[in-house]
Design a protein around this motif. Structure first.
Motif, PDB file in Angstrom:
ATOM      1  N   GLU A 387       0.848  -1.186   0.000  1.00 27.23           N
ATOM      2  CA  GLU A 387       0.000   0.000   0.000  1.00 27.23           C
ATOM      3  C   GLU A 387       0.886   1.239   0.000  1.00 27.23           C
ATOM      4  N   VAL A 388       0.621   2.127  -0.964  1.00 28.41           N
ATOM      5  CA  VAL A 388       1.381   3.367  -1.083  1.00 28.41           C
ATOM      6  C   VAL A 388       0.393   4.523  -0.937  1.00 28.41           C
ATOM      7  N   PRO A 389       0.300   5.119   0.237  1.00 28.13           N
ATOM      8  CA  PRO A 389      -0.641   6.235   0.422  1.00 28.13           C
ATOM      9  C   PRO A 389      -0.348   7.382  -0.531  1.00 28.13           C
ATOM     10  N   ALA A 390      -1.370   8.137  -0.837  1.00 26.52           N
ATOM     11  CA  ALA A 390      -1.235   9.262  -1.765  1.00 26.52           C
ATOM     12  C   ALA A 390      -0.162  10.227  -1.279  1.00 26.52           C
ATOM     13  N   GLY A 391       0.714  10.612  -2.167  1.00 29.19           N
ATOM     14  CA  GLY A 391       1.755  11.570  -1.864  1.00 29.19           C
ATOM     15  C   GLY A 391       2.976  10.991  -1.193  1.00 29.19           C
ATOM     16  N   SER A 392       2.974   9.685  -0.950  1.00 27.62           N
ATOM     17  CA  SER A 392       4.135   9.060  -0.299  1.00 27.62           C
ATOM     18  C   SER A 392       5.023   8.401  -1.350  1.00 27.62           C
ATOM     19  N   SER A 393       6.138   7.861  -0.873  1.00 24.87           N
ATOM     20  CA  SER A 393       7.080   7.225  -1.797  1.00 24.87           C
ATOM     21  C   SER A 393       7.356   5.785  -1.366  1.00 24.87           C
ATOM     22  N   LEU A 394       7.443   4.921  -2.363  1.00 22.84           N
ATOM     23  CA  LEU A 394       7.784   3.515  -2.146  1.00 22.84           C
ATOM     24  C   LEU A 394       9.024   3.210  -2.959  1.00 22.84           C
ATOM     25  N   ALA A 395       9.994   2.554  -2.345  1.00 22.63           N
ATOM     26  CA  ALA A 395      11.191   2.118  -3.054  1.00 22.63           C
ATOM     27  C   ALA A 395      11.187   0.593  -3.115  1.00 22.63           C
ATOM     28  N   LEU A 396      11.470   0.051  -4.292  1.00 26.35           N
ATOM     29  CA  LEU A 396      11.549  -1.392  -4.497  1.00 26.35           C
ATOM     30  C   LEU A 396      13.010  -1.761  -4.711  1.00 26.35           C
ATOM     31  N   VAL A 397      13.519  -2.667  -3.896  1.00 30.50           N
ATOM     32  CA  VAL A 397      14.901  -3.117  -4.041  1.00 30.50           C
ATOM     33  C   VAL A 397      14.909  -4.638  -4.043  1.00 30.50           C
ATOM     34  N   GLY A 575       9.941 -12.799  -6.336  1.00 26.43           N
ATOM     35  CA  GLY A 575       8.569 -12.396  -6.618  1.00 26.43           C
ATOM     36  C   GLY A 575       7.724 -12.160  -5.388  1.00 26.43           C
ATOM     37  N   ARG A 576       8.301 -12.252  -4.211  1.00 24.84           N
ATOM     38  CA  ARG A 576       7.572 -12.023  -2.957  1.00 24.84           C
ATOM     39  C   ARG A 576       8.175 -10.840  -2.193  1.00 24.84           C
ATOM     40  N   VAL A 577       7.367 -10.257  -1.313  1.00 23.22           N
ATOM     41  CA  VAL A 577       7.874  -9.189  -0.436  1.00 23.22           C
ATOM     42  C   VAL A 577       8.546  -9.848   0.761  1.00 23.22           C
ATOM     43  N   ALA A 578       9.873  -9.759   0.788  1.00 25.79           N
ATOM     44  CA  ALA A 578      10.617 -10.390   1.885  1.00 25.79           C
ATOM     45  C   ALA A 578      10.638  -9.499   3.112  1.00 25.79           C
ATOM     46  N   GLU A 579      10.765  -8.188   2.910  1.00 27.61           N
ATOM     47  CA  GLU A 579      10.807  -7.229   4.013  1.00 27.61           C
ATOM     48  C   GLU A 579      10.183  -5.922   3.547  1.00 27.61           C
ATOM     49  N   ALA A 580       9.670  -5.156   4.475  1.00 29.05           N
ATOM     50  CA  ALA A 580       9.123  -3.839   4.155  1.00 29.05           C
ATOM     51  C   ALA A 580       9.250  -2.948   5.376  1.00 29.05           C
ATOM     52  N   GLY A 581       9.592  -1.704   5.155  1.00 27.77           N
ATOM     53  CA  GLY A 581       9.742  -0.751   6.253  1.00 27.77           C
ATOM     54  C   GLY A 581      10.519   0.454   5.792  1.00 27.77           C
ATOM     55  N   LEU A 587      17.345  -1.571   8.515  1.00 24.67           N
ATOM     56  CA  LEU A 587      18.727  -1.766   8.973  1.00 24.67           C
ATOM     57  C   LEU A 587      18.755  -2.409  10.356  1.00 24.67           C
ATOM     58  N   GLU A 588      17.829  -1.981  11.210  1.00 23.40           N
ATOM     59  CA  GLU A 588      17.780  -2.517  12.571  1.00 23.40           C
ATOM     60  C   GLU A 588      17.398  -3.992  12.581  1.00 23.40           C
ATOM     61  N   ILE A 589      16.577  -4.406  11.608  1.00 23.64           N
ATOM     62  CA  ILE A 589      16.187  -5.817  11.527  1.00 23.64           C
ATOM     63  C   ILE A 589      17.396  -6.688  11.230  1.00 23.64           C
ATOM     64  N   GLY A 590      18.299  -6.155  10.398  1.00 23.98           N
ATOM     65  CA  GLY A 590      19.495  -6.903  10.040  1.00 23.98           C
ATOM     66  C   GLY A 590      19.239  -8.036   9.068  1.00 23.98           C
ATOM     67  N   GLY A 591      18.235  -7.856   8.204  1.00 29.65           N
ATOM     68  CA  GLY A 591      17.882  -8.897   7.235  1.00 29.65           C
ATOM     69  C   GLY A 591      18.475  -8.659   5.857  1.00 29.65           C
ATOM     70  N   ARG A 592      17.676  -8.896   4.826  1.00 25.20           N
ATOM     71  CA  ARG A 592      18.155  -8.807   3.438  1.00 25.20           C
ATOM     72  C   ARG A 592      18.556  -7.380   3.074  1.00 25.20           C
ATOM     73  N   TYR A 593      17.756  -6.403   3.527  1.00 23.10           N
ATOM     74  CA  TYR A 593      18.084  -5.012   3.194  1.00 23.10           C
ATOM     75  C   TYR A 593      19.416  -4.608   3.814  1.00 23.10           C
ATOM     76  N   ALA A 594      19.610  -5.011   5.049  1.00 26.30           N
ATOM     77  CA  ALA A 594      20.870  -4.674   5.726  1.00 26.30           C
ATOM     78  C   ALA A 594      22.053  -5.289   4.995  1.00 26.30           C
ATOM     79  N   ALA A 595      21.837  -6.517   4.436  1.00 26.26           N
ATOM     80  CA  ALA A 595      22.910  -7.164   3.688  1.00 26.26           C
ATOM     81  C   ALA A 595      23.204  -6.407   2.398  1.00 26.26           C
ATOM     82  N   LEU A 596      22.140  -5.884   1.758  1.00 23.76           N
ATOM     83  CA  LEU A 596      22.333  -5.110   0.528  1.00 23.76           C
ATOM     84  C   LEU A 596      23.037  -3.790   0.823  1.00 23.76           C
ATOM     85  N   ALA A 597      22.735  -3.212   1.974  1.00 28.95           N
ATOM     86  CA  ALA A 597      23.303  -1.909   2.330  1.00 28.95           C
ATOM     87  C   ALA A 597      24.731  -2.013   2.834  1.00 28.95           C
ATOM     88  N   ALA A 598      25.141  -3.196   3.176  1.00 28.65           N
ATOM     89  CA  ALA A 598      26.486  -3.376   3.757  1.00 28.65           C
ATOM     90  C   ALA A 598      27.566  -3.118   2.711  1.00 28.65           C
TER      91      ALA A 598
END
Length: 598
Positions: A387-397, A575-581, A587-598
């Motif tokens: 869900e992307v509320p009006a006027g907000s931004s969503l990033a897909l990685v 093809g699935r949403v693994a994490e969202a936030g 970064l605090e979760i330390g999951g897939r996004y944190a691994a990509l950002a490392a």
């Protein structure tokens, strides 16, 4: 690429398959006739002109007989002048009527050709991106140009040729019977061999025409792939120029063979029929001189009859030629109708929801969206809900192939979900007109396409009524105006084929300006800054940050530095949403996004 025209392809181009022959046979003649339905009035006028011309022309042999049997033997100068004047009058009237007939019939034919070209082009415009992914661009161009062009003679002259030649043949036949029914029976011997020979030639040309058009399509593909800017760069860096030239030469050589087969088939028929028609007058002279018929026919009658019989050759052959042309052109009609009959996968709904772009809030939802590409056993998207509320931004990685661009394509309705739905302000986008959706959703992709036109024309493509001030404002927002202003021709500078005059980053900023010119409520940025250097990327990102205020933005990026401030970040995997936030929470979760950002 050079090896794609191998032995199998050559065999395929030399013969027509049973399926293609069957496809050509299935083309209903009434569908071809329907192309002329809107021009019935003009065709009626042409038919009247043809009948009048044929009737007038039939006076000539009777005038000739009167000259030979009466005016000359009796040395009647007054009668001779009248008869010769009548002959000249007939010639003038038939010539004028012929010009009128040609003008009307050609106009009708060209209008039908225009309609066919326009319908095919318009119908192809409605096809999904998947169709163009599966189909060679040279093949599409060949059908619109070569196939429709090959039909020109049939479409332009078939109806009038049938009417003209049939009327002439009937009128000539009536005149021949009026002169001598006995000699008319002798002339009938040409009909059976003419019909049988014509049928064989028509079937041969049907096969040759289908093979020739496929060979022309292959030739177009070679030109399209090899002589574009990208194709030339590839061939030069790979050293494949000689191989491509050889491939083109082989294809062109096969066209020579096919043209020869087609032309020789027609020439042999013409030669055979010429011999037959030449033999008939000799038989008539012989019959007129036999003891049993001597004195029964006047010299004028024999001369007039043989003149008519000789004149019968052209319309009779024309009538038979029409049959050959129609049958052989069925292969062309089959190829055109095949495109016209393609189902439209992504179409406007039967009862579309009316929505004004200015009233759209921009609330976007993906509800259990799944999508599979044809032929793939693995779904590209599987139950994605965002869900992307009006006027907000969503990033897909996510990693390559995780479904990011597919999700963006569904948002722009370049594809439709296999299941689930995508909504804007609660409305399923499949219930919107495609034109309305295009006004709401703007896309800037990593694959920038610029037309071979001026900068201004490329930008105005997004909004034809945009003023120069609008164009300049969009260019300033995309941080490309200063560069354009520094060029000698400014906004009138030609960008070159596919924009190759500019660097990747410059093309990207032009594409961004083009999209911003439309001021869409929802903006999709598919790796939109991937070709920019760090400094330019920062400048363009600042422009995006400013422009995204009040606008719903969906960004696809590999460089995480561009999406740190996004209101929501979704990590896709398989093809699935693994994490969202948010950036910080992920970064605090330390999951897939944190691994990509490392």
């Amino acid at each position: 690429m050079p090896g794609s025209g191998g032995g199998a392809g050559r065999r395929d181009n030399r013969t027509v398959t049973a399926a293609e022959r069957e496809q050509a046979r299935k083309v209903p003649l009434r569908r071809i006739a329907a192309l002329f339905k809107a021009h019935r009035g003009s065709l009626a006028v042409v038919t009247f002109v043809i009948v009048a011309s044929s009737v007038v022309a039939m006076a000539s042999p009777f005038l000739l007989r009167a000259v030979i049997d009466h005016a000359l033997p009796q040395q009647d100068l007054q009668l001779l002048v009248a008869l010769v004047g009548g002959m000249l009058g007939v010639a003038v009237v038939t010539a004028v009527l012929g010009v009128i007939q040609t003008w009307i019939s050609t106009r009708v034919g060209q209008q039908v050709m225009h309609r066919l070209r326009s319908e095919v082009f318009t119908h192809l415009q409605r096809q999904s991106v998947g169709f163009f992914t599966r189909t060679r661009s040279g093949e599409i161009q060949s059908r619109i140009t070569n196939d429709i062009g090959g039909m020109q003679q049939v479409v332009t002259s078939t109806a009038t040729s049938i009417a003209a030649n049939l009327t002439t043949v009937v009128a000539t036949g009536v005149a021949m019977v009026a002169l001598s029914w006995q000699l008319s029976l002798i002339s009938l011997v040409v009909m059976p061999p003419a019909v049988l020979l014509t049928r064989r030639i028509a079937q041969l040309r049907l096969a040759v025409t289908a093979a020739k058009q496929r060979e022309l399509a292959d030739l177009n593909v070679t030109v399209e792939e090899s002589l574009s800017v990208s194709g030339i760069q590839l061939s030069k860096t790979m050293g494949t120029g000689p191989a491509l030239a050889e491939r083109f030469a082989r294809s062109s050589q096969r066209l020579i063979d096919l043209e020869l087969r087609s032309e020789l088939a027609g020439r042999w028929r013409m030669a055979t029929m010429s011999i037959i028609f030449a033999a008939v007058p000799a038989v008539i002279y012989l019959a007129a001189g036999l003891p049993a018929t001597a004195g029964a026919l006047s010299i004028g009658t024999v001369v007039a009859f043989t003149t008519l019989q000789t004149g019968l050759f052209r319309p009779l052959m024309g009538l038979l030629n029409v049959g050959v042309q129609v049958i052989s052109s069925l292969a062309l009609f089959a190829r055109i109708f095949e495109y016209l009959d393609l189902p439209v996968e992504i179409a406007d709904p039967p009862r579309p929801r009316t929505i004004r772009a200015s009233e759209v809030r921009g609330d976007v939802r993906f509800e259990e969206v799944s999508f599979s590409y044809p032929g793939s056993s693995t779904p590209a998207l599987d139950g994605v809900s965002l869900e992307v509320p009006a006027g907000s931004s969503l990033a897909l990685v996510g990693a390559t192939g995780s479904g990011k661009s597919t999700l963006a394509a569904l948002m722009a309705r370049l594809q439709d979900p296999t299941s689930g739905r995508v909504t804007i302000d609660g409305i399923d986008i499949r219930n919107l007109r495609l034109s309305d959706l295009a006004q709401i959703v703007g896309v800037v992709s990593q694959d920038t396409y610029l037309m071979h036109a001026t900068i201004a024309e490329n930008l105005r493509y997004a909004k034809p009524d945009a003023t120069d001030a609008n164009i300049e404002a969009a260019a300033r927002s995309a941080r490309i105006h200063d560069l354009i202003a520094s060029l000698p021709d400014g906004y009138d500078t030609m960008v070159g084929s596919r924009g190759h005059r500019f660097s990747g980053g410059e093309k990207q900023r032009l594409a961004i300006a083009r999209t911003l010119l439309r001021d869409p409520r929802i903006l999709i940025l598919d790796e939109a800054t991937s070709a920019l250097d760090t400094r330019t990327e920062r400048a363009v990102q600042e422009a995006f940050d400013q422009l995204s205020v009040g606008r719903t933005t969906i960004t696809i990026a590999h460089r995480l530095s561009t999406i740190r401030t996004a209101d929501q970040i979704a990590v896709l995997d398989g093809g699935r949403v693994a994490e969202a936030g948010t950036h910080q929470s992920l970064l605090e979760i330390g999951g897939r996004y944190a691994a990509l950002a490392a």
